[in-house]
Write a protein that holds these residues in place. Structure first.
Motif, PDB file in Angstrom:
ATOM      1  N   LYS A 165       6.029  -1.304  14.753  1.00 44.80           N
ATOM      2  CA  LYS A 165       5.980   0.155  14.764  1.00 44.80           C
ATOM      3  C   LYS A 165       5.262   0.749  13.544  1.00 44.80           C
ATOM      4  N   PHE A 166       5.443   0.165  12.365  1.00 42.81           N
ATOM      5  CA  PHE A 166       4.959   0.799  11.137  1.00 42.81           C
ATOM      6  C   PHE A 166       3.740   0.140  10.486  1.00 42.81           C
ATOM      7  N   ASN A 167       3.357  -1.068  10.911  1.00 39.40           N
ATOM      8  CA  ASN A 167       2.215  -1.735  10.283  1.00 39.40           C
ATOM      9  C   ASN A 167       0.932  -0.948  10.571  1.00 39.40           C
ATOM     10  N   ASN A 168       0.134  -0.679   9.542  1.00 40.62           N
ATOM     11  CA  ASN A 168      -1.109   0.096   9.608  1.00 40.62           C
ATOM     12  C   ASN A 168      -0.900   1.544  10.042  1.00 40.62           C
ATOM     13  N   GLN A 169       0.316   2.055   9.976  1.00 40.04           N
ATOM     14  CA  GLN A 169       0.595   3.459  10.281  1.00 40.04           C
ATOM     15  C   GLN A 169       0.657   4.250   8.979  1.00 40.04           C
ATOM     16  N   PRO A 170       0.189   5.496   8.994  1.00 37.25           N
ATOM     17  CA  PRO A 170       0.150   6.265   7.744  1.00 37.25           C
ATOM     18  C   PRO A 170       1.539   6.677   7.254  1.00 37.25           C
ATOM     19  N   PHE A 171       1.748   6.518   5.966  1.00 40.43           N
ATOM     20  CA  PHE A 171       2.944   6.987   5.281  1.00 40.43           C
ATOM     21  C   PHE A 171       2.437   7.712   4.045  1.00 40.43           C
ATOM     22  N   LYS A 172       2.610   9.016   3.995  1.00 37.35           N
ATOM     23  CA  LYS A 172       2.076   9.856   2.923  1.00 37.35           C
ATOM     24  C   LYS A 172       0.562   9.659   2.792  1.00 37.35           C
ATOM     25  N   ASN A 173      -0.105   9.679   3.922  1.00 39.97           N
ATOM     26  CA  ASN A 173      -1.568   9.568   4.016  1.00 39.97           C
ATOM     27  C   ASN A 173      -2.119   8.210   3.569  1.00 39.97           C
ATOM     28  N   ARG A 174      -1.301   7.163   3.596  1.00 40.78           N
ATOM     29  CA  ARG A 174      -1.775   5.810   3.277  1.00 40.78           C
ATOM     30  C   ARG A 174      -1.260   4.851   4.343  1.00 40.78           C
ATOM     31  N   PRO A 175      -2.119   4.006   4.907  1.00 35.50           N
ATOM     32  CA  PRO A 175      -1.652   3.053   5.921  1.00 35.50           C
ATOM     33  C   PRO A 175      -0.843   1.934   5.271  1.00 35.50           C
ATOM     34  N   LEU A 176       0.359   1.717   5.785  1.00 33.09           N
ATOM     35  CA  LEU A 176       1.224   0.682   5.218  1.00 33.09           C
ATOM     36  C   LEU A 176       0.816  -0.699   5.712  1.00 33.09           C
ATOM     37  N   ALA A 177       0.995  -1.689   4.872  1.00 35.85           N
ATOM     38  CA  ALA A 177       0.793  -3.097   5.230  1.00 35.85           C
ATOM     39  C   ALA A 177       2.167  -3.743   5.212  1.00 35.85           C
TER      40      ALA A 177
ATOM     41  N   ASN B  25       0.822  -1.209   0.000  1.00 36.88           N
ATOM     42  CA  ASN B  25       0.000   0.000   0.000  1.00 36.88           C
ATOM     43  C   ASN B  25       0.861   1.266   0.000  1.00 36.88           C
ATOM     44  N   LEU B  26       1.950   1.204  -0.721  1.00 34.63           N
ATOM     45  CA  LEU B  26       2.806   2.389  -0.851  1.00 34.63           C
ATOM     46  C   LEU B  26       2.185   3.363  -1.843  1.00 34.63           C
ATOM     47  N   PRO B  27       2.317   4.655  -1.605  1.00 34.60           N
ATOM     48  CA  PRO B  27       1.896   5.610  -2.631  1.00 34.60           C
ATOM     49  C   PRO B  27       2.757   5.427  -3.881  1.00 34.60           C
ATOM     50  N   TYR B  28       2.178   5.682  -5.039  1.00 35.63           N
ATOM     51  CA  TYR B  28       2.866   5.406  -6.292  1.00 35.63           C
ATOM     52  C   TYR B  28       4.043   6.348  -6.553  1.00 35.63           C
ATOM     53  N   ASP B  29       4.114   7.460  -5.841  1.00 35.77           N
ATOM     54  CA  ASP B  29       5.220   8.386  -6.048  1.00 35.77           C
ATOM     55  C   ASP B  29       6.353   8.189  -5.041  1.00 35.77           C
ATOM     56  N   THR B  30       6.329   7.086  -4.284  1.00 35.63           N
ATOM     57  CA  THR B  30       7.359   6.814  -3.284  1.00 35.63           C
ATOM     58  C   THR B  30       8.662   6.416  -3.955  1.00 35.63           C
ATOM     59  N   THR B  31       9.784   6.948  -3.445  1.00 32.59           N
ATOM     60  CA  THR B  31      11.110   6.582  -3.944  1.00 32.59           C
ATOM     61  C   THR B  31      11.805   5.688  -2.931  1.00 32.59           C
ATOM     62  N   GLU B  32      12.858   5.039  -3.368  1.00 30.18           N
ATOM     63  CA  GLU B  32      13.619   4.179  -2.466  1.00 30.18           C
ATOM     64  C   GLU B  32      14.289   4.994  -1.362  1.00 30.18           C
ATOM     65  N   ALA B  33      14.708   6.210  -1.672  1.00 30.80           N
ATOM     66  CA  ALA B  33      15.345   7.067  -0.661  1.00 30.80           C
ATOM     67  C   ALA B  33      14.352   7.412   0.453  1.00 30.80           C
ATOM     68  N   GLU B  34      13.094   7.706   0.094  1.00 32.39           N
ATOM     69  CA  GLU B  34      12.081   8.005   1.101  1.00 32.39           C
ATOM     70  C   GLU B  34      11.788   6.789   1.966  1.00 32.39           C
ATOM     71  N   LEU B  35      11.743   5.617   1.351  1.00 33.93           N
ATOM     72  CA  LEU B  35      11.492   4.386   2.090  1.00 33.93           C
ATOM     73  C   LEU B  35      12.650   4.080   3.039  1.00 33.93           C
ATOM     74  N   ARG B  36      13.878   4.271   2.564  1.00 35.26           N
ATOM     75  CA  ARG B  36      15.061   4.041   3.401  1.00 35.26           C
ATOM     76  C   ARG B  36      15.056   5.002   4.590  1.00 35.26           C
ATOM     77  N   GLU B  37      14.731   6.266   4.368  1.00 39.82           N
ATOM     78  CA  GLU B  37      14.703   7.253   5.442  1.00 39.82           C
ATOM     79  C   GLU B  37      13.621   6.909   6.465  1.00 39.82           C
TER      80      GLU B  37
END
Length: 167
Positions: A63-75, A9-21
């Motif tokens: 820590k991050f499951n079902n938490q919002p990342f760029k207004n979308r909850p991550l799975a 459930n990542l936003p389509y504009d997510t980059t690898e650098a943002e995910l790493r950070e």
């Protein structure tokens, strides 16, 4: 032993650098990948992160499951290995080719020959459509409904007084 996590459930504009950070708050990452479509080159909405330590990976899931990342909850969950086809399983048919010639039928991928189409044969015992005898009223039986009998007129229509009803 490294543990790879699936991040859905990542936003389509997510980059690898943002995910790493984002995931570096838990621990150091050994691998980060955002899945891209081969044909269009756009992100597919999921990715993978890999931690060197299992404890860090479990902490990231908590820590991050079902938490919002760029207004979308991550799975987030532990990634499973790709399924390999078993030896007894029928593999999928080959991809269609886009050549100018029509493809020749290839049934090599079918292991069970009962699934292949039988060759077309003509049944010479059955009469052709032209030679079939139509059932007449007499063949239908005595109790068949007769219906209305109509006069058969041939040639030009004649207009006589019988055709009209006068008040």
């Amino acid at each position: 032993m490294p543990v790879r996590l699936f991040v859905g459930n990542l936003p389509y504009d997510t980059t690898e650098a943002e995910l790493r950070e984002y995931f570096s708050a838990v621990g150091t990452l050994s691998f980060v990948q955002v899945a891209m479509d081969r044909e269009t080159g756009k992100a597919r909405g999921f990715g993978f992160v890999e931690f060197a330590d299992r404890a860090q990976a479990e902490e990231a899931i908590r820590k991050f499951n079902n938490q919002p990342f760029k207004n979308r909850p991550l799975a987030i969950n532990e990634a499973r290995p790709k399924e390999s086809s078993s030896p007894g399983r029928i593999s999928s048919p080959p991809a269609p080719s886009f050549s100018r010639r029509p493809p020749t039928p290839n049934t090599d991928w079918i292991k069970d020959t009962s699934m292949a189409e039988p060759p077309l044969t003509k049944d010479f015992d059955s009469p052709s459509r032209r030679n079939r005898k139509q059932k007449s009223r007499d063949d239908r039986g005595e109790n068949a409904p007769r219906g209305l009998k109509r006069k058969r007129k041939s040639g030009k229509r004649s207009w006589d007084d019988d055709d009209f009803y006068y008040d």
